[in-house]
Design a protein around this motif. Structure first.
Motif, mmCIF file in Angstrom:
data_model
loop_
_atom_site.group_PDB
_atom_site.id
_atom_site.type_symbol
_atom_site.label_atom_id
_atom_site.label_comp_id
_atom_site.label_asym_id
_atom_site.label_seq_id
_atom_site.Cartn_x
_atom_site.Cartn_y
_atom_site.Cartn_z
ATOM 1 N N MET A 177 47.079 -113.913 58.933
ATOM 2 C CA MET A 177 47.352 -112.989 57.831
ATOM 3 C C MET A 177 46.468 -113.389 56.656
ATOM 4 S SD MET A 177 51.511 -112.478 57.940
ATOM 5 C CE MET A 177 51.451 -110.976 56.946
ATOM 6 N N ASN A 178 45.400 -112.625 56.455
ATOM 7 C CA ASN A 178 44.484 -112.881 55.350
ATOM 8 C C ASN A 178 44.703 -111.810 54.291
ATOM 9 O OD1 ASN A 178 42.439 -113.567 53.643
ATOM 10 N ND2 ASN A 178 40.836 -113.629 55.208
ATOM 11 N N VAL A 179 45.475 -112.160 53.285
ATOM 12 C CA VAL A 179 45.783 -111.224 52.204
ATOM 13 C C VAL A 179 45.231 -111.820 50.918
ATOM 14 C CG1 VAL A 179 47.751 -110.044 53.228
ATOM 15 C CG2 VAL A 179 48.113 -112.233 52.138
ATOM 16 N N GLY A 180 44.142 -111.245 50.417
ATOM 17 C CA GLY A 180 43.456 -111.857 49.291
ATOM 18 C C GLY A 180 42.897 -110.851 48.310
ATOM 19 N N VAL A 181 42.570 -111.354 47.128
ATOM 20 C CA VAL A 181 42.082 -110.523 46.026
ATOM 21 C C VAL A 181 40.659 -110.058 46.304
ATOM 22 C CG1 VAL A 181 41.521 -110.506 43.570
ATOM 23 C CG2 VAL A 181 43.545 -111.752 44.379
ATOM 24 N N HIS A 182 40.467 -108.741 46.224
ATOM 25 C CA HIS A 182 39.125 -108.164 46.306
ATOM 26 C C HIS A 182 38.605 -108.063 44.884
ATOM 27 C CE1 HIS A 182 35.838 -106.173 48.251
ATOM 28 N NE2 HIS A 182 35.981 -105.065 47.542
ATOM 29 N N GLU A 183 37.649 -108.905 44.529
ATOM 30 C CA GLU A 183 37.238 -109.078 43.147
ATOM 31 C C GLU A 183 36.637 -107.817 42.534
ATOM 32 O OE1 GLU A 183 34.510 -112.282 43.455
ATOM 33 O OE2 GLU A 183 35.985 -113.679 44.294
ATOM 34 N N GLU A 184 36.001 -106.997 43.364
ATOM 35 C CA GLU A 184 35.269 -105.852 42.833
ATOM 36 C C GLU A 184 36.166 -104.794 42.201
ATOM 37 O OE1 GLU A 184 32.532 -107.914 45.582
ATOM 38 O OE2 GLU A 184 34.665 -107.406 45.564
ATOM 39 N N ASN A 185 37.405 -104.641 42.694
ATOM 40 C CA ASN A 185 38.244 -103.546 42.174
ATOM 41 C C ASN A 185 39.690 -103.947 41.911
ATOM 42 O OD1 ASN A 185 39.197 -103.767 44.752
ATOM 43 N ND2 ASN A 185 38.565 -101.716 45.431
#
Length: 577
Positions: free
Chosen positions: A109-117
């Motif tokens: 489970m890879n749930v992470g912040v997408h920096e672009e948006n």
């Protein structure tokens, strides 16, 4: 939700609403061309990051931070953790909870912040492996209800147990009695005379179960695992195990014995038998990790445990290091001598067949598992889940036990054994016990180190935990500020509420309905702040860490009231209704 697979198969997905407002994605792969294919399913979606203070998952320990989407994510399988992520706000509300039905095989489970948006990019990868049917089904639970995060976790566990069929093992009442452990107090250096003398002292203090750890099977005291695997009693320590266990039973105590399930040591007699049936070798520990995909390996282990319980009259087993059963890069591939393709399926067979025979011998057998193998799949076999090793760290014991409680409404949660230096003050030692208040306490201080003051303190808290056992261990738990590692924890029923404060200066709001409120001071502060919404006449009894009354008085609680309280003591507030 975008769903892909590494094989050419028909992918179907449906979204359905549960009655309570949660949603479930049903994902089905059918028309699988070959049952020998190693199937991987990837599910991807995102959601906006709004009002998120942190992330909780079953193995997060002290790290509640958000990760970037380029991080590696969290791995779960039957022997490690569980497929669950919970995002919460600063005030402990659920923002988004994600759970996966596949609790046996490997899930990333890879749930992470997408920096672009500023979105949370979610990627759930299910490593289903080779399946035995022409179709494979997995479900993903999504919960964005405005409820407390504790409820979101508990409801996800209920979903595993009801919709996914992972019913937890039966928990005997005895699983919730405080237990004496020989690990920190004696490590590998003990004799049967030591055990029996210490058990006599422990029984006098109120302990009814003993756990004898590593050392009974070897004369070596170097703390490695090179001599594991034969599981024969060393006569230099215990001359006759059955007679020894009988003597402990006559003291009124139950007897649990330690086994390291996966290890076969290089110095054991069975090394030559199993050295070519290993999933890995640990040169530092001088041991191999057994490959349970071989039926003869599982049969050997099952026979060891069944015979130990039957021949020695044991009341339970501490089955250690099960989280070592996972595939490494150099783990051998499947061959024709194996009857299980999947290592996790082999673990299910091992535990299922072993527990079935053990329960025929002793239906209320006690089985201890330890963090990290604490997920819904494996809880079908263990009825005691213990915090991972954290000697003398009250903080780690508190965080670990509360994490386990949040995900276990029924299974008995145990602390790591409590231990302190013989020169420790009773007040400071008591703080460690308070940190484990909402679990079953395991204790590992040598009884000869207990002064009269230490003994009185331990008796006081054991009495408190005994009187309120049902509420403390099974009541719905409210653990404030998970991002700050639970500075305040409480349980309540219709009549009583119990709150422990682990940070000085906090204000405890007392319930309107409960007649009795107990506030336990898990700090060195000498005051407790109480908030009552309405004017409330009450009797306040201040007790120290020995349970002795320091002060008793009638007060009118209104707004915020400062009340004196000794370090590691408590306030008992009885409303005059």
């Amino acid at each position: 939700m975008r769903i892909t697979s590494n094989i050419k198969a028909n992918i179907r997905q449906t979204l359905r609403d549960l009655p309570d407002g949660r949603q479930v994605y049903d994902i089905i792969l059918d028309q699988i061309p070959s049952q020998e294919d190693e199937i991987t399913i990837t599910c991807e979606w995102d959601f906006p990051i709004c009002n998120i203070a942190g992330r909780w998952h079953p193995n997060c320990r002290y790290d509640r931070t958000l990760k970037a989407d380029w991080a590696h994510g969290e791995i779960s399988m039957s022997s490690v953790s569980a497929p669950l992520n919970v995002f919460f706000s600063t005030d402990g509300r659920n923002i988004k909870t994600i759970a996966v039905s596949e609790a046996e095989k490997k899930v990333n489970m890879n749930v992470g912040v997408h920096e672009e948006n500023g979105t949370m990019k979610c990627r759930v990868k299910v490593f289903a492996g080779a399946v035995e049917t022409p179709a494979y089904k997995v479900r993903i639970l999504l919960d964005d209800r405005d409820v407390r995060y504790e409820q979101a976790i508990g409801d996800a566990v209920d979903w595993w147990e009801t919709d996914c069929g992972f019913r937890p093992a039966f928990v005997p009442d005895e699983a919730r009695d405080p237990m004496y452990s020989f690990w920190y107090s004696y490590h590998q250096e003990f004799t049967e005379e030591d055990v029996e003398a210490e058990c006599r002292r422990a029984a006098e203090l109120g302990f009814r179960t003993v756990i004898v750890d590593d050392g009974w099977q070897t004369d070596d005291t170097n703390r490695g695992y090179g001599y594991c695997g034969d599981w024969e009693v060393t006569e230099k320590k215990i001359k006759n195990m059955k007679d020894h266990v009988d003597r402990i039973h006559k003291l009124g105590m139950r007897y649990l014995l330690w086994f390291s399930v996966p290890y076969v040591g290089m110095y054991s007699k069975v090394w030559n038998l199993f050295h070519n049936k290993l999933i890995a070798v640990d040169e530092e520990q001088k041991t191999g990790i057994l490959d349970i995909r071989y039926p003869e390996v599982r049969s050997y282990l099952k026979t060891i445990y069944v015979n130990a319980v039957k021949d020695w009259g044991l009341d339970g087993l501490k089955l250690d290091f099960i989280d070592e059963f996972y595939e490494r890069a150099d783990t051998p591939k499947v061959n024709e001598d194996m009857d299980c393709i999947c290592l996790q399926a082999a673990l299910d067979r091992l535990l299922g067949e072993t527990m079935a025979e053990l329960k025929q011998i002793k239906p209320d057998i006690l089985i201890e598992f330890r963090q990290r193998y604490i997920g819904p799949f494996i809880r079908r076999y263990g009825n005691m889940l213990r915090v991972c090793d954290c000697p003398e760290s009250g903080l780690a014991n508190r965080v670990g036990s509360i994490d386990l409680r949040l995900m276990n409404r029924y299974t008995a949660v145990h602390s790591d054994p409590i231990v302190w230096n013989e020169r420790e003050t009773p007040e400071t030692a008591a703080l460690q016990i308070i940190d484990t208040l909402f679990s079953t306490m395991q204790f590992s201080v040598k009884m000869e180190y207990l002064t009269a003051e230490h003994r009185n303190m331990v008796e006081n808290y054991m009495d408190l935990m005994r009187r309120y056992r049902r509420l403390l261990q099974t009541g719905p738990i409210k653990a404030e500020e998970p991002q700050n590692l639970y500075p305040q924890v409480s349980v309540r029923d219709n009549d009583t509420e119990i709150t422990a404060v682990y940070s000085a200066g906090r204000v405890v709001t007392i319930g309107k309905q409960q007649k009795e409120t107990i506030i336990i001071n898990g700090t060195k502060a000498t005051e407790i702040y109480i908030k009552a919404e309405n004017e409330t006449p009450a009797k306040v009894i201040q007790k120290d860490c020995y349970g002795e009354i320091v002060e008793e008085k009638d007060v009118i609680l209104a707004g915020i009231t400062e009340l004196p309280c000794t370090a590691a003591g408590r306030l008992e507030i009885i409303k005059q209704m």
